[in-house]
Design an enzyme around this catalytic site. Sequence first.
Site, PDB file in Angstrom:
ATOM      1  N   GLY A   1       9.235  11.258  13.346  1.00  0.00           N
ATOM      2  CA  GLY A   1       8.098  12.189  13.363  1.00  0.00           C
ATOM      3  C   GLY A   1       6.985  11.721  12.454  1.00  0.00           C
ATOM      4  O   GLY A   1       6.767  12.293  11.381  1.00  0.00           O
TER       5      GLY A   1
ATOM      6  N   SER B   1       3.622  10.100  14.029  1.00  0.00           N
ATOM      7  CA  SER B   1       2.319  10.254  14.688  1.00  0.00           C
ATOM      8  C   SER B   1       1.991  11.703  15.004  1.00  0.00           C
ATOM      9  O   SER B   1       2.874  12.506  15.331  1.00  0.00           O
ATOM     10  CB  SER B   1       2.298   9.472  16.008  1.00  0.00           C
ATOM     11  OG  SER B   1       2.640   8.135  15.788  1.00  0.00           O
TER      12      SER B   1
ATOM     13  N   SER C   1       9.577   9.489  20.449  1.00  0.00           N
ATOM     14  CA  SER C   1      10.544   8.932  21.406  1.00  0.00           C
ATOM     15  C   SER C   1      11.922   9.551  21.191  1.00  0.00           C
ATOM     16  O   SER C   1      12.397   9.647  20.053  1.00  0.00           O
ATOM     17  CB  SER C   1      10.638   7.415  21.233  1.00  0.00           C
ATOM     18  OG  SER C   1       9.376   6.830  21.417  1.00  0.00           O
TER      19      SER C   1
ATOM     20  N   GLU D   1      10.902  -1.045  10.407  1.00  0.00           N
ATOM     21  CA  GLU D   1      10.545  -0.709  11.793  1.00  0.00           C
ATOM     22  C   GLU D   1       9.934  -1.907  12.524  1.00  0.00           C
ATOM     23  O   GLU D   1      10.148  -2.087  13.718  1.00  0.00           O
ATOM     24  CB  GLU D   1       9.550   0.476  11.791  1.00  0.00           C
ATOM     25  CG  GLU D   1       9.066   0.832  13.186  1.00  0.00           C
ATOM     26  CD  GLU D   1       8.323   2.158  13.259  1.00  0.00           C
ATOM     27  OE1 GLU D   1       8.372   2.931  12.271  1.00  0.00           O
ATOM     28  OE2 GLU D   1       7.702   2.419  14.300  1.00  0.00           O
TER      29      GLU D   1
HETATM   30  C1  LIG Z   1       6.078   3.402  23.496  1.00  0.00           C
HETATM   31  C2  LIG Z   1       5.646   4.135  22.260  1.00  0.00           C
HETATM   32  C3  LIG Z   1       6.603   4.799  21.489  1.00  0.00           C
HETATM   33  C4  LIG Z   1       6.193   5.527  20.363  1.00  0.00           C
HETATM   34  N1  LIG Z   1       7.150   6.222  19.648  1.00  0.00           N
HETATM   35  C5  LIG Z   1       6.761   6.917  18.556  1.00  0.00           C
HETATM   36  C6  LIG Z   1       7.728   7.672  17.824  1.00  0.00           C
HETATM   37  O1  LIG Z   1       8.920   7.725  18.177  1.00  0.00           O
HETATM   38  N2  LIG Z   1       7.310   8.359  16.736  1.00  0.00           N
HETATM   39  C7  LIG Z   1       6.014   8.336  16.304  1.00  0.00           C
HETATM   40  O2  LIG Z   1       5.710   8.952  15.277  1.00  0.00           O
HETATM   41  N3  LIG Z   1       5.057   7.660  17.010  1.00  0.00           N
HETATM   42  C8  LIG Z   1       5.404   6.955  18.118  1.00  0.00           C
HETATM   43  N4  LIG Z   1       4.473   6.273  18.841  1.00  0.00           N
HETATM   44  C9  LIG Z   1       3.055   6.392  18.459  1.00  0.00           C
HETATM   45  C10 LIG Z   1       2.472   5.126  17.862  1.00  0.00           C
HETATM   46  O3  LIG Z   1       2.938   4.925  16.553  1.00  0.00           O
HETATM   47  C11 LIG Z   1       0.959   5.283  17.950  1.00  0.00           C
HETATM   48  O4  LIG Z   1       0.630   5.174  19.315  1.00  0.00           O
HETATM   49  C12 LIG Z   1       0.217   4.219  17.184  1.00  0.00           C
HETATM   50  O5  LIG Z   1       0.372   4.416  15.800  1.00  0.00           O
HETATM   51  C13 LIG Z   1      -1.284   4.237  17.533  1.00  0.00           C
HETATM   52  O6  LIG Z   1      -1.804   5.511  17.334  1.00  0.00           O
HETATM   53  P1  LIG Z   1      -2.655   6.268  18.473  1.00  0.00           P
HETATM   54  O7  LIG Z   1      -1.839   6.258  19.730  1.00  0.00           O
HETATM   55  O8  LIG Z   1      -3.103   7.566  17.918  1.00  0.00           O
HETATM   56  O9  LIG Z   1      -3.900   5.340  18.754  1.00  0.00           O
HETATM   57  P2  LIG Z   1      -5.226   5.254  17.877  1.00  0.00           P
HETATM   58  O10 LIG Z   1      -4.897   5.266  16.438  1.00  0.00           O
HETATM   59  O11 LIG Z   1      -6.195   6.248  18.390  1.00  0.00           O
HETATM   60  O12 LIG Z   1      -5.702   3.794  18.256  1.00  0.00           O
HETATM   61  C14 LIG Z   1      -6.287   3.514  19.544  1.00  0.00           C
HETATM   62  C15 LIG Z   1      -6.890   2.126  19.479  1.00  0.00           C
HETATM   63  O13 LIG Z   1      -7.922   2.089  18.485  1.00  0.00           O
HETATM   64  C16 LIG Z   1      -7.660   1.041  17.558  1.00  0.00           C
HETATM   65  N5  LIG Z   1      -8.018   1.432  16.203  1.00  0.00           N
HETATM   66  C17 LIG Z   1      -7.683   2.593  15.585  1.00  0.00           C
HETATM   67  N6  LIG Z   1      -8.139   2.569  14.304  1.00  0.00           N
HETATM   68  C18 LIG Z   1      -8.715   1.361  14.125  1.00  0.00           C
HETATM   69  C19 LIG Z   1      -9.365   0.713  13.005  1.00  0.00           C
HETATM   70  N7  LIG Z   1      -9.484   1.318  11.831  1.00  0.00           N
HETATM   71  N8  LIG Z   1      -9.850  -0.535  13.178  1.00  0.00           N
HETATM   72  C20 LIG Z   1      -9.752  -1.156  14.377  1.00  0.00           C
HETATM   73  N9  LIG Z   1      -9.157  -0.608  15.467  1.00  0.00           N
HETATM   74  C21 LIG Z   1      -8.652   0.619  15.342  1.00  0.00           C
HETATM   75  C22 LIG Z   1      -6.164   0.808  17.643  1.00  0.00           C
HETATM   76  O14 LIG Z   1      -5.828  -0.480  17.218  1.00  0.00           O
HETATM   77  C23 LIG Z   1      -5.868   1.043  19.089  1.00  0.00           C
HETATM   78  O15 LIG Z   1      -6.100  -0.125  19.847  1.00  0.00           O
HETATM   79  C24 LIG Z   1       4.827   5.558  19.980  1.00  0.00           C
HETATM   80  C25 LIG Z   1       3.867   4.878  20.759  1.00  0.00           C
HETATM   81  C26 LIG Z   1       4.261   4.187  21.888  1.00  0.00           C
HETATM   82  C27 LIG Z   1       3.193   3.484  22.705  1.00  0.00           C
END
Ligand SMILES: Cc1cc2nc3c(=O)[nH]c(=O)nc-3n(C[C@H](O)[C@H](O)[C@H](O)COP(=O)(O)OP(=O)(O)OC[C@H]3O[C@@H](n4cnc5c(N)ncnc54)[C@H](O)[C@@H]3O)c2cc1C
Length: 373
Positions: free
Chosen positions: A127, A129, A161, A244
């Site tokens: 937990g 994100s 997940s 991780e």
């Molecule tokens: C298959 C999968 C499984 C997952 N499982 C889990 C889980 O079990 N538990 C959990 O807590 N989370 C989980 N996640 C979430 C994952 O950790 C997040 O998707 C990840 O941290 C990115 O966050 P976001 O999706 O909010 O994207 P955002 O943070 O919105 O990012 C979107 C895009 O913008 C870019 N970006 C953002 N900030 C910046 C910056 N400062 N500079 C340059 N580029 C930037 C990113 O690189 C990315 O390309 C999972 C994700 C996936 C895809």
Amino acid sequence: MDHTPTTDTCTALRAQVRELTDAWRAAGRYTPRSDSWLRSFDLDFSKELAARGLVAMTYPKELGGAGRTHVERLAVTEELLRAGAPVAAHWIGDRQIGPAILRHGTPELQREIVPRIATGDAVFCLGMSEPEAGSDLAAVRTSAVRSGDGWRINGHKIWTSQAHRATHIYLLARSEQTGNRHEGLTEFIVDMDAPGVTVTPIHDLSGEHHFNEVHFEDVAVSDGRVLGTVGGAWRQVVEQLSFERGGAERVLSSYPALIALLDQAAQYENDRELLAVLGALVARLAVLRRLCFDVATAMDTGQAPVQQAAALKYLGNTFERDVIEALRRTELYREPAPDSVLGQALLASPGFGLRGGSAEVLLSLIARQETRS
Ligand SMILES: Cc1cc2nc3c(=O)[nH]c(=O)nc-3n(C[C@H](O)[C@H](O)[C@H](O)COP(=O)(O)OP(=O)(O)OC[C@H]3O[C@@H](n4cnc5c(N)ncnc54)[C@H](O)[C@@H]3O)c2cc1C
């Protein structure tokens, strides 16, 4: 798979895993799949591995572990990923929550939870994100407020997940607003069946359900479920992210698809360019496995190799993206069945470079560490 420096013990462990996965496959008890560590969940398989001492391998024996090295664990995880085995039930707990509890949990919490991870009975989800806190993890808004001698949790996690199958969640919450976003964060272990915890499914682009949202409404958590220092979780979670990010799954999620591709190589003997691409992929795989070995070796010296793990994940994700790109150049790409190892790798691949930290986040982390050293 024999490029990594190894020992007789690692060779014996690899043989043990192959014997088990071969037997289960032959009995029709599982079908190999890509990205199995996140998506292929079979509690019976995890318990069988646990009974053979192949879960919690690096944990102390007195808490149900095997007291082995991270290098030995790497031999086992590589073999499981290679076989596309159904390991999602124990992967998160084994990989990072057990080690986090061993580093930061109270002795009581260690005695309560760690032996249950070691038997496959405690199934963890992560937990971290939230809708507005992904890459910017320090923006988490789920709140933890003191209540009597415990805490009340309110908030909302996303992309969790396997939360629908987990018995416990690791939770990062804000316990104080100090004006510095990296302060005032606290880590908790919460039971998934605690009153006020609700799980709702999210289906991904293939229609599969492994993601969830998890809501917390006034969830009571005791003080004994806090990991480490109240308000000091940022340093701890950064450490945890090295566990991780620093494993073979960052390189081998699409391995079953790569092997399917290599099996077809003879068909492309006139396509010298493609053959060169495939050769380069195999060479890069050998280098990446060596990096996994280096991270495991650093863990064996008690370090949390944050920068090395970030570099491994970045390079591993780039490698896996190029495996998919190579696949796109072949006949295999034309309508792969969604439930084939190729189709599974294609559909899962958009998430490889996001989960556990996106490429941009990893590059910033590596650059920051580099300018400090
Ligand atoms: C298959 C999968 C499984 C997952 N499982 C889990 C889980 O079990 N538990 C959990 O807590 N989370 C989980 N996640 C979430 C994952 O950790 C997040 O998707 C990840 O941290 C990115 O966050 P976001 O999706 O909010 O994207 P955002 O943070 O919105 O990012 C979107 C895009 O913008 C870019 N970006 C953002 N900030 C910046 C910056 N400062 N500079 C340059 N580029 C930037 C990113 O690189 C990315 O390309 C999972 C994700 C996936 C895809």
